[in-house]
Design a protein around this motif. Structure first.
Motif, PDB file in Angstrom:
ATOM      1  N   TRP A   1       1.456  -1.669  -8.766  1.00 26.70           N
ATOM      2  CA  TRP A   1       1.500  -0.329  -8.927  1.00 26.70           C
ATOM      3  C   TRP A   1       2.041   0.584 -10.148  1.00 26.70           C
ATOM      4  CZ3 TRP A   1      -2.004   1.995  -5.312  1.00 26.70           C
ATOM      5  CH2 TRP A   1      -2.351   0.954  -4.362  1.00 26.70           C
TER       6      TRP A   1
ATOM      7  N   SER B   1      -0.537   4.861  -8.827  1.00 26.10           N
ATOM      8  CA  SER B   1      -2.021   4.362  -9.139  1.00 26.10           C
ATOM      9  C   SER B   1      -2.060   2.807  -9.229  1.00 26.10           C
ATOM     10  CB  SER B   1      -2.503   4.906 -10.404  1.00 26.10           C
ATOM     11  OG  SER B   1      -1.790   4.720 -11.499  1.00 26.10           O
ATOM     12  N   ARG B   2      -3.042   2.242  -8.877  1.00 26.30           N
ATOM     13  CA  ARG B   2      -3.102   0.540  -8.997  1.00 26.30           C
ATOM     14  C   ARG B   2      -3.124   0.509 -10.494  1.00 26.30           C
ATOM     15  NH1 ARG B   2      -2.137  -3.309  -5.872  1.00 26.30           N
ATOM     16  NH2 ARG B   2      -3.500  -2.668  -4.042  1.00 26.30           N
TER      17      ARG B   2
ATOM     18  N   SER C   1       1.000  -1.247   0.057  1.00 25.66           N
ATOM     19  CA  SER C   1      -0.062  -0.088   0.013  1.00 25.66           C
ATOM     20  C   SER C   1       0.933   1.175   0.038  1.00 25.66           C
ATOM     21  CB  SER C   1      -0.959  -0.109   1.172  1.00 25.66           C
ATOM     22  OG  SER C   1      -1.909  -1.046   1.292  1.00 25.66           O
TER      23      SER C   1
END
Length: 238
Positions: free
Chosen positions: A219, A213-214, A200
């Motif tokens: 990522w 961003s995912r 995260s």
């Protein structure tokens, strides 16, 4: 001559990678060219490594043969300083270690690990354990992994392990920290995809010059490199 060369400095280890060595005439890669204190320092050579007393050790994981020479060299200071040098001949002992790529090499390379100040026993131990992995050494990227450190120089768009870039970049991933820079100082942005699940981001899109961003299970990191002048951007994950 042209070549791609990388030096990865991690703790007390320096990993040296070269590829695409192409040129005219006789070409060499100098591993060591050391002026000795006394000339009596012991030089020990074995398959895959060597050690110079008082200087350190050198590991050659690919077992590519290297050349070595202990010699006395005589010259004068005036040869390098016309204004203040003297003509008095001075003789000093030297130890040299090198890769001989031969005449007019094409696409050759090298890979060695330097252990500054390491003892003979430490050099032997490191050569036996060899914790360094060479992941890539070509015209796309140079990359190595040492313990939890993944370090890569990308010459162009490419992928190494969990890292993918959209062009030239230097990237170091250590645990949950990714450091990105543009050594060419010519790009306006760098995109790095990190294919590493379970993270995260601590760094968010609100951080100046960074967008995280995912992307799939990992990522995407976009760094604005405008006016960074090669300075690194750091992205942290937990």
């Amino acid at each position: 001559m042209r070549a791609l060369k990388s030096w990865f400095l991690i703790d007390d280890v320096m990993v040296c990678v070269g590829s695409d060595i192409t040129g005219e005439g006789t070409v060499e890669t100098i591993v060591e060219n050391r002026k000795l204190r006394t000339g009596n320092e012991t030089f020990t050579a074995a398959p895959g490594w060597c050690h110079l007393e008082g200087t350190g050790g050198y590991i050659f994981p690919d077992r590519t043969p290297v050349q070595s020479l202990r010699e006395n060299r005589t010259a004068t200071w005036r040869e390098i300083n016309l204004k203040y040098g003297t003509d008095d001949p001075i003789t000093r002992p030297y130890q040299t270690v090198w890769y001989a790529h031969g005449a007019a090499p094409a696409g050759q390379g090298y890979y060695y690990v330097q252990l500054p100040t390491a003892t003979l026993d430490q050099t032997k131990s490191y050569a036996n354990k060899l914790p360094v992995q060479k992941l890539r050494s070509d015209s796309t990227a140079h990359a190595i992994r040492l313990n939890d450190v993944l370090a890569a120089n990308f010459w162009t768009t490419g992928t190494v392990a969990e890292l993918t870039t959209d062009g030239p970049a230097s990237v170091v991933s250590v645990g949950g920290v990714v450091t990105i820079s543009d050594p060419t100082q010519t790009r306006t942005s760098i995109t790095v995809d990190l294919d590493k699940p379970g993270l995260s981001p601590v760094t968010t899109s609100l951080t100046a010059g960074l967008r995280v961003s995912r992307r799939g299970r990992g990522w995407r990191i976009v760094v604005d490199t405008t006016d960074r002048h090669g300075h690194s951007a750091v992205v942290r994950f937990r």
